[in-house]
Design an enzyme around this catalytic site. Structure first.
Site, PDB file in Angstrom:
ATOM      1  N   GLY A 107       8.183   1.958  -2.378  1.00 14.62           N
ATOM      2  CA  GLY A 107       9.187   2.516  -1.499  1.00 14.62           C
ATOM      3  C   GLY A 107       8.848   4.028  -0.811  1.00 14.62           C
ATOM      4  N   GLU A 108       9.666   4.809  -0.949  1.00 15.44           N
ATOM      5  CA  GLU A 108       9.232   5.984  -0.503  1.00 15.44           C
ATOM      6  C   GLU A 108       9.499   7.124  -1.536  1.00 15.44           C
ATOM      7  OE1 GLU A 108       8.045   5.834   2.578  1.00 15.44           O
ATOM      8  OE2 GLU A 108       7.384   7.990   2.209  1.00 15.44           O
ATOM      9  N   SER A 109       8.310   7.563  -2.025  1.00 19.97           N
ATOM     10  CA  SER A 109       8.376   8.372  -3.195  1.00 19.97           C
ATOM     11  C   SER A 109       9.248   9.644  -3.085  1.00 19.97           C
ATOM     12  CB  SER A 109       6.845   8.809  -3.414  1.00 19.97           C
ATOM     13  OG  SER A 109       6.089   9.290  -2.573  1.00 19.97           O
ATOM     14  N   CYS A 130       2.735   1.407  -6.050  1.00 21.81           N
ATOM     15  CA  CYS A 130       2.631   2.358  -4.776  1.00 21.81           C
ATOM     16  C   CYS A 130       3.476   3.498  -4.746  1.00 21.81           C
ATOM     17  CB  CYS A 130       3.120   1.350  -3.770  1.00 21.81           C
ATOM     18  SG  CYS A 130       2.617   1.794  -1.913  1.00 21.81           S
ATOM     19  N   ARG A 171      -1.583  10.354  -0.694  1.00 22.42           N
ATOM     20  CA  ARG A 171      -0.547   9.410  -0.256  1.00 22.42           C
ATOM     21  C   ARG A 171      -0.941   9.024   1.465  1.00 22.42           C
ATOM     22  NH1 ARG A 171       4.801  12.103   1.164  1.00 22.42           N
ATOM     23  NH2 ARG A 171       5.576   9.861   1.515  1.00 22.42           N
ATOM     24  N   ILE A 193       0.519  -1.615   1.567  1.00 17.70           N
ATOM     25  CA  ILE A 193       1.494  -1.290   2.566  1.00 17.70           C
ATOM     26  C   ILE A 193       1.882   0.361   2.650  1.00 17.70           C
ATOM     27  CG2 ILE A 193       3.970  -1.191   3.371  1.00 17.70           C
ATOM     28  CD1 ILE A 193       4.305  -3.934   1.725  1.00 17.70           C
ATOM     29  N   ARG A 194       1.336   0.878   3.355  1.00 15.33           N
ATOM     30  CA  ARG A 194       1.344   2.537   3.555  1.00 15.33           C
ATOM     31  C   ARG A 194       1.001   3.098   2.084  1.00 15.33           C
ATOM     32  NH1 ARG A 194       5.498   4.604   4.416  1.00 15.33           N
ATOM     33  NH2 ARG A 194       7.028   2.874   4.031  1.00 15.33           N
ATOM     34  N   HIS A 252       0.952  -3.867  -4.177  1.00 17.74           N
ATOM     35  CA  HIS A 252       2.267  -4.731  -4.485  1.00 17.74           C
ATOM     36  C   HIS A 252       2.141  -6.033  -5.187  1.00 17.74           C
ATOM     37  CE1 HIS A 252       4.929  -1.632  -2.421  1.00 17.74           C
ATOM     38  NE2 HIS A 252       3.710  -1.373  -1.807  1.00 17.74           N
ATOM     39  N   GLU A 310       4.198  -7.732  -6.494  1.00 17.71           N
ATOM     40  CA  GLU A 310       5.612  -8.138  -6.608  1.00 17.71           C
ATOM     41  C   GLU A 310       5.675  -8.847  -5.471  1.00 17.71           C
ATOM     42  OE1 GLU A 310       4.936  -5.130  -6.142  1.00 17.71           O
ATOM     43  OE2 GLU A 310       6.054  -4.243  -4.722  1.00 17.71           O
TER      44      GLU A 310
HETATM   45  N1  LIG Z   1       4.659   0.990  -0.152  1.00 10.28           N
HETATM   46  C1  LIG Z   1       4.930   2.057  -0.669  1.00 10.28           C
HETATM   47  O1  LIG Z   1       5.433   2.028  -1.638  1.00 10.28           O
HETATM   48  C2  LIG Z   1       4.596   3.478   0.432  1.00 10.28           C
HETATM   49  C3  LIG Z   1       4.514   4.566  -0.509  1.00 10.28           C
HETATM   50  C4  LIG Z   1       4.818   5.707   0.550  1.00 10.28           C
HETATM   51  N2  LIG Z   1       3.899   5.864   1.708  1.00 10.28           N
HETATM   52  C5  LIG Z   1       5.101   6.865  -0.268  1.00 10.28           C
HETATM   53  O2  LIG Z   1       4.555   7.865   0.121  1.00 10.28           O
HETATM   54  O3  LIG Z   1       5.879   7.195  -1.085  1.00 10.28           O
END
Ligand SMILES: NC(=O)CC[C@H](N)C(=O)O
EC number: 4.3.3.6
Length: 190
Positions: free
Chosen positions: A47-49, A79, A105, A132-133, A168, A170
Site C-alpha cells: 500500500g502506501e507506507s 512492499c 523506497r 508495484i512501485r 507481492h 498475494e
Molecule cells: N506496492 C507498494 O506497497 C508500494 C510501496 C510504496 N511505494 C511505499 O513507499 O510505501
C-alpha cells in the site's frame, strides 16, 4: 493458526484470500479493539507506507503492534510492509524499525514502477514476483538472511521471525511464500 492482517489501507484482502486457502484463520486489524483478539502472526500488506504509519499512530495501533513484534510475534511485510519494518528507510521515515535492513523506497523509479519476473526464492524454488512501485533492500545488516535477489538487488529477506518481500505474492496464484511464512510462524509460536 490465527493470522491478523493490518487492514487500514492497501492490498490486505488478497493476503486474506491466500491465507484462507492455506487453512489459516484470518481477521483484520482496523482499530485498537481488534487487538484484544489473540493471534499467532501478523501481515503488513502493500500500500502506501507513509499512510499506513500515520493511520497506525492515529488509531493507537502503532505502540501495541511494535511491542508485539519486539516480543517475537511472527510478522510478514510485503512492499510497504517491508518499509514499515526497516530500520533505515531511504526516501522515508522508519516506522517499526525492527528489521536490520536499509530499504530504498520507490527504488525502481517511475519508468519501471511496476513489473513482473520469476526468480529463485531460497528454500522454495522459482516463484512469480510482481513488483508495484516497490522498494528493494539496499543493505542487509546483522542477523538478516537474504532469501531472494533480482538483478543483484535484495527483494526478500528474513530476520528471525520477521519476513519481508519487496514483491507481492498475494497478487499471484502461487501460495508458496505464504506457506513459507505460516511454517515459519508455526515454528516460532510456542
Ligand atoms: N506496492 C507498494 O506497497 C508500494 C510501496 C510504496 N511505494 C511505499 O513507499 O510505501
Amino acid at each position: 493458526m490465527v493470522v491478523a492482517v493490518l487492514a487500514l489501507q492497501g492490498a490486505f484482502l488478497e493476503h486474506e484470500q491466500m491465507l484462507k486457502k492455506l487453512g489459516a484463520e484470518v481477521f483484520e486489524i482496523r482499530q485498537k479493539k481488534d487487538l484484544e483478539r489473540p493471534f499467532d502472526a501478523l501481515i503488513l500488506p502493500g500500500g502506501e507506507s507513509t499512510v499506513m504509519a500515520k493511520l497506525m499512530r492515529e488509531d493507537g495501533l502503532y505502540e501495541p503492534l511494535l511491542a508485539k513484534i519486539q516480543a517475537g510475534l511472527p510478522v510478514y511485510g510485503t512492499c510497504a510492509g517491508l518499509i514499515l519494518l526497516a530500520r533505515e528507510v531511504e526516501g522515508g521515515t522508519p516506522a517499526f524499525g525492527t528489521m536490520n535492513i536499509r530499504a530504498l523506497r520507490n527504488a525502481y523509479g517511475r519508468q519501471l514502477g511496476s513489473f513482473f519476473t520469476e526468480e529463485e526464492f531460497k528454500g522454495i524454488g522459482t516463484v512469480p514476483m510482481t513488483f508495484i512501485r516497490a522498494p528493494y533492500i539496499e543493505k542487509a545488516y546483522e542477523d538478516v538472511e537474504v532469501l531472494a535477489t533480482v538483478d543483484g538487488k535484495i527483494v526478500a529477506a528474513r530476520q528471525g521471525n520477521q519476513l519481508v518481500t519487496a514483491f507481492h505474492p498475494e497478487l499471484d496464484a502461487d501460495l508458496r511464500v505464504h506457506q513459507y511464512f505460516l511454517e515459519m510462524a508455526k515454528k516460532e509460536s510456542r
